[in-house]
Design a protein around this motif. Structure first.
Motif, PDB file in Angstrom:
ATOM      1  N   UNK A 373       3.405  99.313  14.894  1.00  0.00           N
ATOM      2  CA  UNK A 373       3.267  99.973  16.224  1.00  0.00           C
ATOM      3  C   UNK A 373       3.836 101.285  16.510  1.00  0.00           C
ATOM      4  N   UNK A 374       5.341 101.232  15.806  1.00  0.00           N
ATOM      5  CA  UNK A 374       5.995 102.441  15.852  1.00  0.00           C
ATOM      6  C   UNK A 374       5.435 103.702  15.183  1.00  0.00           C
ATOM      7  N   UNK A 375       4.629 103.270  13.992  1.00  0.00           N
ATOM      8  CA  UNK A 375       4.055 104.219  13.376  1.00  0.00           C
ATOM      9  C   UNK A 375       2.822 104.999  13.839  1.00  0.00           C
ATOM     10  N   UNK A 376       2.199 103.912  14.578  1.00  0.00           N
ATOM     11  CA  UNK A 376       0.972 104.484  15.189  1.00  0.00           C
ATOM     12  C   UNK A 376       1.420 105.476  16.459  1.00  0.00           C
ATOM     13  N   UNK A 377       2.620 104.959  17.343  1.00  0.00           N
ATOM     14  CA  UNK A 377       3.029 105.894  18.249  1.00  0.00           C
ATOM     15  C   UNK A 377       3.230 107.279  17.570  1.00  0.00           C
ATOM     16  N   UNK A 378       3.945 107.292  16.415  1.00  0.00           N
ATOM     17  CA  UNK A 378       4.446 108.323  15.756  1.00  0.00           C
ATOM     18  C   UNK A 378       2.984 109.463  15.316  1.00  0.00           C
ATOM     19  N   UNK A 379       1.975 108.638  14.915  1.00  0.00           N
ATOM     20  CA  UNK A 379       0.692 109.238  14.472  1.00  0.00           C
ATOM     21  C   UNK A 379       0.041 110.000  15.742  1.00  0.00           C
ATOM     22  N   UNK A 380       0.147 109.065  16.856  1.00  0.00           N
ATOM     23  CA  UNK A 380      -0.552 109.843  18.019  1.00  0.00           C
ATOM     24  C   UNK A 380       0.269 111.034  18.436  1.00  0.00           C
ATOM     25  N   UNK A 381       1.575 111.182  18.356  1.00  0.00           N
ATOM     26  CA  UNK A 381       2.333 112.270  18.605  1.00  0.00           C
ATOM     27  C   UNK A 381       2.022 113.290  17.787  1.00  0.00           C
ATOM     28  N   UNK A 382       1.582 112.997  16.304  1.00  0.00           N
ATOM     29  CA  UNK A 382       1.778 114.038  15.354  1.00  0.00           C
ATOM     30  C   UNK A 382       0.271 114.867  15.495  1.00  0.00           C
ATOM     31  N   UNK A 383      -0.484 114.260  16.279  1.00  0.00           N
ATOM     32  CA  UNK A 383      -1.919 115.059  16.589  1.00  0.00           C
ATOM     33  C   UNK A 383      -1.618 116.355  17.109  1.00  0.00           C
ATOM     34  N   UNK A 440      -5.486 122.111  23.472  1.00  0.00           N
ATOM     35  CA  UNK A 440      -5.988 121.397  24.680  1.00  0.00           C
ATOM     36  C   UNK A 440      -6.886 120.602  24.569  1.00  0.00           C
ATOM     37  N   UNK A 441      -6.843 119.149  24.510  1.00  0.00           N
ATOM     38  CA  UNK A 441      -7.766 118.323  24.288  1.00  0.00           C
ATOM     39  C   UNK A 441      -8.029 117.305  25.526  1.00  0.00           C
ATOM     40  N   UNK A 442      -8.012 118.058  26.887  1.00  0.00           N
ATOM     41  CA  UNK A 442      -8.119 117.173  27.925  1.00  0.00           C
ATOM     42  C   UNK A 442      -7.243 116.013  28.209  1.00  0.00           C
ATOM     43  N   UNK A 443      -6.016 116.149  27.788  1.00  0.00           N
ATOM     44  CA  UNK A 443      -5.069 114.999  27.706  1.00  0.00           C
ATOM     45  C   UNK A 443      -5.436 113.583  27.080  1.00  0.00           C
ATOM     46  N   UNK A 444      -6.497 113.778  25.992  1.00  0.00           N
ATOM     47  CA  UNK A 444      -6.725 112.721  25.376  1.00  0.00           C
ATOM     48  C   UNK A 444      -5.558 112.161  24.570  1.00  0.00           C
ATOM     49  N   UNK A 445      -4.897 113.013  24.003  1.00  0.00           N
ATOM     50  CA  UNK A 445      -3.906 112.361  23.185  1.00  0.00           C
ATOM     51  C   UNK A 445      -2.661 112.100  24.097  1.00  0.00           C
ATOM     52  N   UNK A 446      -2.629 112.443  24.986  1.00  0.00           N
ATOM     53  CA  UNK A 446      -1.379 112.080  25.969  1.00  0.00           C
ATOM     54  C   UNK A 446      -1.610 110.486  26.313  1.00  0.00           C
ATOM     55  N   UNK A 447      -3.010 110.117  26.584  1.00  0.00           N
ATOM     56  CA  UNK A 447      -3.289 108.758  26.886  1.00  0.00           C
ATOM     57  C   UNK A 447      -3.131 108.114  25.734  1.00  0.00           C
ATOM     58  N   UNK A 448      -3.602 108.575  24.651  1.00  0.00           N
ATOM     59  CA  UNK A 448      -3.503 107.694  23.437  1.00  0.00           C
ATOM     60  C   UNK A 448      -2.070 107.300  23.119  1.00  0.00           C
ATOM     61  N   UNK A 449      -1.143 108.259  23.244  1.00  0.00           N
ATOM     62  CA  UNK A 449       0.163 108.067  23.062  1.00  0.00           C
ATOM     63  C   UNK A 449       0.927 106.807  24.266  1.00  0.00           C
ATOM     64  N   UNK A 450       0.348 107.045  25.392  1.00  0.00           N
ATOM     65  CA  UNK A 450       0.693 105.971  26.422  1.00  0.00           C
ATOM     66  C   UNK A 450       0.352 104.567  25.910  1.00  0.00           C
ATOM     67  N   UNK A 451      -1.051 104.640  25.308  1.00  0.00           N
ATOM     68  CA  UNK A 451      -1.570 103.248  24.980  1.00  0.00           C
ATOM     69  C   UNK A 451      -0.711 102.639  23.869  1.00  0.00           C
TER      70      UNK A 451
END
Length: 560
Positions: A373-383, A440-451
């Motif tokens: 889960x921690x790596x998944x969070x880092x992966x979302x941020x790395x986007x 800018x991706x329409x805040x898609x990555x931001x919500x992925x990081x939240x999840x």
């Protein structure tokens, strides 16, 4: 599963008997090699049964396929960082060429003409050389005209190479691949622990069922002897026919119970084979003895720290159990308090300090899931990081009016019959860098990081729930095992008393000072005591398996 096995063992009723005074002690049998024969009778120890199940149980084989899937997934992730090479070829028949409008008037317009003046004519008549001039004559505007570019047949072939130079998600993916592989292995280990538990309980169930069946046959034989003696006494006129009839009724009931026990024993063997993944047609012979399978109750109580040293003496009788040594710095009152705490399901400080949650595969698996889960969070941020690739391509393209001409593959040195070049295939190539910067991706990555962050927090909350669950299982398994040991002591004492009463009653009956009804009653009570005793033995064995699983030792013991 435990309830099913319990019903399986006790359904035979009070007719399943045990020999009085059987000594049950824990012995360490040498580890035998796994028998892989498929014909004849397979000798089978508990260790061999466990090893066979781990290697051949279909559910485990399916779980191990998950490990192979994980390994393939790791290879897939690593492959993204290797050079990507593609070769493409394309042929097209442009049976209707696309046309485009072209403004030819914009290319120059008008028409040209030669201007001849009177002076030029006179000069020519006089023999002079005249240079005529070309002039542009204005013309009417021409509208854009449709024009087709290219020829009917066209083709191209090319090879392209790309190499990933930097991608934050890829670097994190490499780390996650290793963790993912570990998770698959731990899931397989969890499945193996479940198989060890199921096989152990089924093996003990079969041991108890077979022991009961063997003793039941001896009881029928002993009852036949009593029936024969009573019948001879009746013929001599010293007994009533009612005494003989009562014994015959009891014998008939015992034979029926023996038949039921036989079928239940066969069912317990079938269950063991199923848990092992062994074909039902394979005959087996259990090598372990029931006495060696039962742990020493007194020593086990001392290890649990919850013994009542005033009562009970393990399986060898009701004698006092040697007191456990008092640890240095611990008063006798504190020691007794710790014992009562353990008996009530609590965990003493010493036990708590020695308990390691990581011994439980569930806890270790949850830790691995948290790491993922921690790596998944880092992966979302790395986007949000740029992505850089090196690219290169080289190929050829050609065209012709007919297909045969296209497939002629004429190069730059080719010439037509009139000497003009007639090349129809041309090479091309390029190298470059491709930089992709997400803006800018329409805040898609931001919500992925939240999840991903919520998922990580959920797993963190799960640790506390899992700790509480493990604590409960630890206390419950300890209490259940202690209770089972106490019941075993009581049932052993009852069995000794019932056996002694039956022995004295038979002696009195043979001496003519006792009644036949007393003998039947004593035999019935003896069989009931023996059935209860074997039920207590099975409960101790199952409780020991549950205890080992609760402390995380079951898998390690199976690997020894």
């Amino acid at each position: 599963m435990k309830n099913y096995l319990r019903v399986l063992l006790l359904a035979a009723g009070p007719g399943l008997l045990a020999p009085a005074g059987t000594a049950l002690a824990q012995t360490s049998a040498p580890r035998a090699e796994l028998v892989t024969q498929t014909t004849g009778t397979m000798p089978l120890t508990l260790q061999q049964a466990i090893e066979y199940a781990i290697k051949n149980k279909s559910s485990l084989l399916a779980t191990r396929l998950g490990e192979q899937t994980a390994a393939a997934r790791v290879g897939e992730i690593r492959a993204a960082g290797l050079p990507q090479v593609n070769v493409a070829a394309n042929l097209a028949d442009n049976f209707k060429l696309q046309k485009s409008l072209v403004d030819f008037g914009a290319l120059g317009g008008g028409s040209s003409a030669t201007q001849l003046s009177a002076a030029d004519i006179n000069a020519a008549q006089n023999g002079q050389t005249v240079n005529l001039k070309t002039v542009t004559v204005a013309s009417d505007p021409v509208p854009p005209q449709a024009f087709a570019f290219g020829l009917q047949y066209a083709g191209n072939t090319s090879a392209s190479v790309s190499q990933l130079l930097f991608d934050g998600s890829y670097l994190i993916g490499l780390k996650a691949a290793k963790v993912y592989t570990e998770l698959a292995k731990k899931q397989t280990q969890q499945a193996e622990i479940d198989v060890v538990e199921q096989v152990s309980k089924a093996y003990y169930s079969t041991l108890v069922a077979r022991a009961r069946l063997a003793l039941l046959a001896r009881n029928v034989q002993r009852l036949d002897t009593v029936l024969y003696q009573t019948n001879q006494t009746f013929k001599a006129g010293f007994a009533e026919k009612l005494d003989v009839d009562r014994l015959r009724v009891q014998r008939n009931n015992l034979v029926v119970e023996q038949q039921k026990a036989q079928r239940l024993t066969e069912l317990s063997v079938a269950l063991l084979k199923f848990q092992m993944g062994l074909p039902q047609s394979q005959a087996v012979q259990l090598s372990d003895s029931l006495g060696a399978a039962v742990v020493d109750a007194g020593a086990l109580r001392q290890r649990l720290g919850g013994a009542n040293f005033a009562n009970g003496g393990g399986v060898n009788g009701l004698g006092a159990v040697p007191a456990a040594p008092t640890p240095a710095g611990t008063t006798p009152d504190q020691n007794r308090q710790d014992q009562q705490t353990a008996l009530s399901g609590g965990r003493t400080d010493q036990i708590n300090a020695a308990f390691n949650y990581n011994n439980r595969i569930e806890f270790s698996t949850l830790e691995t899931q948290q790491a993922l889960a921690g790596l998944d969070l880092a992966n979302r941020r790395a986007g949000a990081y740029p992505r850089l690739l090196a690219t290169a391509a080289y190929g050829f393209s050609g065209s012709a009016k007919n297909f045969g001409d296209l497939m002629a593959f004429r190069g730059p040195d080719s010439r037509a019959a009139n000497g003009f070049p007639n090349q129809n295939w041309f090479g091309f190539g390029n190298v470059g860098l491709s930089l992709q910067v997400p803006v800018f991706d329409g805040f898609r990555r931001r919500y992925q990081v939240q999840q991903a962050r919520v998922q990580q927090q959920t797993l963190e909350r799960g640790f506390e729930t899992l700790r509480q669950s493990i604590d409960l299982q630890d206390a419950q398994s300890r209490t259940t095992l202690i209770n089972a040991l106490d019941v075993l002591d009581n049932q052993k004492a009852n069995l000794d008393l019932a056996a002694d009463v039956a022995r004295v009653t038979r002696i009195k009956f043979n001496a003519g000072v006792g009644s036949n009804l007393e003998v039947i009653t004593a035999e019935t009570e003896l069989r009931s005591a023996q059935t209860n005793y074997y039920g207590a033995v099975y409960d101790v064995l199952v409780a020991k398996v549950d205890r080992d699983k609760a402390t995380g030792e079951l898998y390690n013991q199976a690997k020894k």
